[in-house]
Design a protein around this motif. Structure first.
Motif, PDB file in Angstrom:
ATOM      1  N   VAL A 123      25.330  42.806 -27.410  1.00 22.17           N
ATOM      2  CA  VAL A 123      24.184  42.447 -28.263  1.00 22.17           C
ATOM      3  C   VAL A 123      22.887  43.025 -27.721  1.00 22.17           C
ATOM      4  CG1 VAL A 123      22.785  40.505 -29.056  1.00 22.17           C
ATOM      5  CG2 VAL A 123      25.272  40.379 -29.192  1.00 22.17           C
ATOM      6  N   LEU A 124      22.642  42.854 -26.421  1.00 18.28           N
ATOM      7  CA  LEU A 124      21.381  43.323 -25.848  1.00 18.28           C
ATOM      8  C   LEU A 124      21.280  44.843 -25.818  1.00 18.28           C
ATOM      9  CD1 LEU A 124      20.964  40.772 -22.941  1.00 18.28           C
ATOM     10  CD2 LEU A 124      19.691  40.870 -25.090  1.00 18.28           C
ATOM     11  N   SER A 125      22.382  45.534 -25.617  1.00 15.57           N
ATOM     12  CA  SER A 125      22.304  47.002 -25.598  1.00 15.57           C
ATOM     13  C   SER A 125      22.030  47.561 -26.985  1.00 15.57           C
ATOM     14  CB  SER A 125      23.578  47.602 -25.004  1.00 15.57           C
ATOM     15  OG  SER A 125      24.696  47.272 -25.794  1.00 15.57           O
ATOM     16  N   ARG A 126      22.511  46.891 -28.016  1.00 10.81           N
ATOM     17  CA  ARG A 126      22.210  47.347 -29.381  1.00 10.81           C
ATOM     18  C   ARG A 126      20.747  47.103 -29.741  1.00 10.81           C
ATOM     19  NH1 ARG A 126      27.447  45.732 -33.046  1.00 10.81           N
ATOM     20  NH2 ARG A 126      28.807  47.320 -32.156  1.00 10.81           N
ATOM     21  N   LEU A 127      20.162  46.071 -29.179  1.00  8.08           N
ATOM     22  CA  LEU A 127      18.778  45.738 -29.502  1.00  8.08           C
ATOM     23  C   LEU A 127      17.767  46.568 -28.725  1.00  8.08           C
ATOM     24  CD1 LEU A 127      18.950  41.837 -29.617  1.00  8.08           C
ATOM     25  CD2 LEU A 127      18.875  43.422 -31.543  1.00  8.08           C
ATOM     26  N   ASN A 128      18.155  47.126 -27.592  1.00 11.70           N
ATOM     27  CA  ASN A 128      17.189  47.749 -26.698  1.00 11.70           C
ATOM     28  C   ASN A 128      17.353  49.257 -26.543  1.00 11.70           C
ATOM     29  OD1 ASN A 128      15.710  45.419 -26.000  1.00 11.70           O
ATOM     30  ND2 ASN A 128      17.442  44.750 -24.758  1.00 11.70           N
ATOM     31  N   GLY A 129      17.766  49.935 -27.562  1.00 11.51           N
ATOM     32  CA  GLY A 129      17.763  51.386 -27.540  1.00 11.51           C
ATOM     33  C   GLY A 129      18.997  52.042 -26.963  1.00 11.51           C
ATOM     34  N   PHE A 130      20.048  51.295 -26.722  1.00  7.33           N
ATOM     35  CA  PHE A 130      21.277  51.877 -26.201  1.00  7.33           C
ATOM     36  C   PHE A 130      22.416  51.710 -27.193  1.00  7.33           C
ATOM     37  CE2 PHE A 130      18.901  50.841 -22.339  1.00  7.33           C
ATOM     38  CZ  PHE A 130      18.957  52.054 -21.679  1.00  7.33           C
ATOM     39  N   ALA A 131      22.119  51.769 -28.466  1.00  6.44           N
ATOM     40  CA  ALA A 131      23.135  51.523 -29.500  1.00  6.44           C
ATOM     41  C   ALA A 131      24.287  52.525 -29.418  1.00  6.44           C
ATOM     42  CB  ALA A 131      22.490  51.573 -30.885  1.00  6.44           C
ATOM     43  N   ASP A 132      23.991  53.754 -29.037  1.00 10.80           N
ATOM     44  CA  ASP A 132      25.053  54.752 -28.946  1.00 10.80           C
ATOM     45  C   ASP A 132      25.979  54.517 -27.744  1.00 10.80           C
ATOM     46  OD1 ASP A 132      22.842  55.320 -27.378  1.00 10.80           O
ATOM     47  OD2 ASP A 132      23.182  57.480 -27.392  1.00 10.80           O
ATOM     48  N   LEU A 133      25.512  53.781 -26.752  1.00 12.80           N
ATOM     49  CA  LEU A 133      26.312  53.493 -25.563  1.00 12.80           C
ATOM     50  C   LEU A 133      26.779  52.040 -25.496  1.00 12.80           C
ATOM     51  CD1 LEU A 133      24.094  55.323 -22.923  1.00 12.80           C
ATOM     52  CD2 LEU A 133      26.221  56.132 -23.913  1.00 12.80           C
ATOM     53  N   GLU A 173      15.990  52.713 -15.403  1.00 10.57           N
ATOM     54  CA  GLU A 173      15.553  51.556 -14.614  1.00 10.57           C
ATOM     55  C   GLU A 173      15.993  50.262 -15.296  1.00 10.57           C
ATOM     56  OE1 GLU A 173      11.510  49.548 -12.777  1.00 10.57           O
ATOM     57  OE2 GLU A 173      11.361  51.413 -13.899  1.00 10.57           O
ATOM     58  N   TYR A 174      15.909  50.225 -16.617  1.00 11.14           N
ATOM     59  CA  TYR A 174      16.370  49.065 -17.372  1.00 11.14           C
ATOM     60  C   TYR A 174      17.875  48.864 -17.181  1.00 11.14           C
ATOM     61  CZ  TYR A 174      17.351  46.024 -21.319  1.00 11.14           C
ATOM     62  OH  TYR A 174      17.780  44.984 -22.090  1.00 11.14           O
ATOM     63  N   LEU A 175      18.637  49.947 -17.195  1.00  6.80           N
ATOM     64  CA  LEU A 175      20.080  49.854 -16.951  1.00  6.80           C
ATOM     65  C   LEU A 175      20.385  49.343 -15.550  1.00  6.80           C
ATOM     66  CD1 LEU A 175      21.588  53.054 -18.601  1.00  6.80           C
ATOM     67  CD2 LEU A 175      21.984  50.687 -19.238  1.00  6.80           C
ATOM     68  N   PHE A 176      19.632  49.816 -14.566  1.00  6.07           N
ATOM     69  CA  PHE A 176      19.840  49.375 -13.192  1.00  6.07           C
ATOM     70  C   PHE A 176      19.633  47.875 -13.071  1.00  6.07           C
ATOM     71  CE2 PHE A 176      17.927  48.199  -9.127  1.00  6.07           C
ATOM     72  CZ  PHE A 176      18.946  48.537  -8.271  1.00  6.07           C
ATOM     73  N   TRP A 177      18.529  47.366 -13.588  1.00  3.38           N
ATOM     74  CA  TRP A 177      18.243  45.936 -13.468  1.00  3.38           C
ATOM     75  C   TRP A 177      19.200  45.104 -14.326  1.00  3.38           C
ATOM     76  CZ3 TRP A 177      16.105  44.413  -9.370  1.00  3.38           C
ATOM     77  CH2 TRP A 177      15.138  45.188  -8.731  1.00  3.38           C
ATOM     78  N   SER A 178      19.664  45.671 -15.408  1.00  2.00           N
ATOM     79  CA  SER A 178      20.650  44.959 -16.225  1.00  2.00           C
ATOM     80  C   SER A 178      21.971  44.812 -15.486  1.00  2.00           C
ATOM     81  CB  SER A 178      20.879  45.697 -17.548  1.00  2.00           C
ATOM     82  OG  SER A 178      19.688  45.757 -18.282  1.00  2.00           O
ATOM     83  N   MET A 179      22.408  45.852 -14.816  1.00  2.00           N
ATOM     84  CA  MET A 179      23.653  45.760 -14.054  1.00  2.00           C
ATOM     85  C   MET A 179      23.485  44.848 -12.845  1.00  2.00           C
ATOM     86  SD  MET A 179      25.904  47.132 -15.796  1.00  2.00           S
ATOM     87  CE  MET A 179      27.268  47.006 -14.669  1.00  2.00           C
ATOM     88  N   ALA A 180      22.301  44.821 -12.249  1.00  2.00           N
ATOM     89  CA  ALA A 180      22.050  43.867 -11.165  1.00  2.00           C
ATOM     90  C   ALA A 180      22.147  42.439 -11.685  1.00  2.00           C
ATOM     91  CB  ALA A 180      20.678  44.125 -10.550  1.00  2.00           C
ATOM     92  N   ALA A 181      21.682  42.209 -12.908  1.00  2.00           N
ATOM     93  CA  ALA A 181      21.792  40.884 -13.512  1.00  2.00           C
ATOM     94  C   ALA A 181      23.248  40.533 -13.811  1.00  2.00           C
ATOM     95  CB  ALA A 181      20.960  40.816 -14.790  1.00  2.00           C
ATOM     96  N   VAL A 182      24.042  41.512 -14.217  1.00  2.00           N
ATOM     97  CA  VAL A 182      25.472  41.281 -14.464  1.00  2.00           C
ATOM     98  C   VAL A 182      26.163  40.903 -13.155  1.00  2.00           C
ATOM     99  CG1 VAL A 182      27.645  42.431 -15.062  1.00  2.00           C
ATOM    100  CG2 VAL A 182      25.647  42.704 -16.525  1.00  2.00           C
TER     101      VAL A 182
END
Length: 93
Positions: free
Chosen positions: A50-60, A4-13
């Motif tokens: 930066v935000l993906s490394r901070l929010n639990g998606f460091a591997d992606l 859900e976080y990824l979905f809203w992040s891509m909507a923001a992009v």
């Protein structure tokens, strides 16, 4: 929850690319428009990295930031070219 976080992040992009592309379309020349679009895509790349490394998606983080860069570049370019076309047609009238 992470998807859900990824979905809203891509909507923001997408929203940022549409708004930024529309603003870049108002720049004076095509060269300035494309430079603005490229700068916007780089800003999206850095923000997602930066935000993906901070929010639990460091591997992606690398894959997500490259995808967001390309996605933002295409959407912003389309929005800017459409804005330029609309403004040119209004100026003709």
């Amino acid at each position: 929850m992470q998807y859900e976080y990824l979905f809203w992040s891509m909507a923001a992009v997408v929203a940022a690319a549409l708004a930024g592309g529309a603003l870049c379309g108002r720049l004076g020349s095509v060269k300035r428009t494309l430079i603005g679009v490229a700068a916007l895509a780089v800003a999206i790349f850095v923000a997602v990295l930066v935000l993906s490394r901070l929010n639990g998606f460091a591997d992606l983080a690398a894959m997500l930031s490259i995808a967001a860069f390309m996605f933002g570049l295409v959407i912003a370019a389309a929005a800017s070219l459409l804005t330029r076309r609309i403004l040119l047609r209004r100026a003709e009238r």
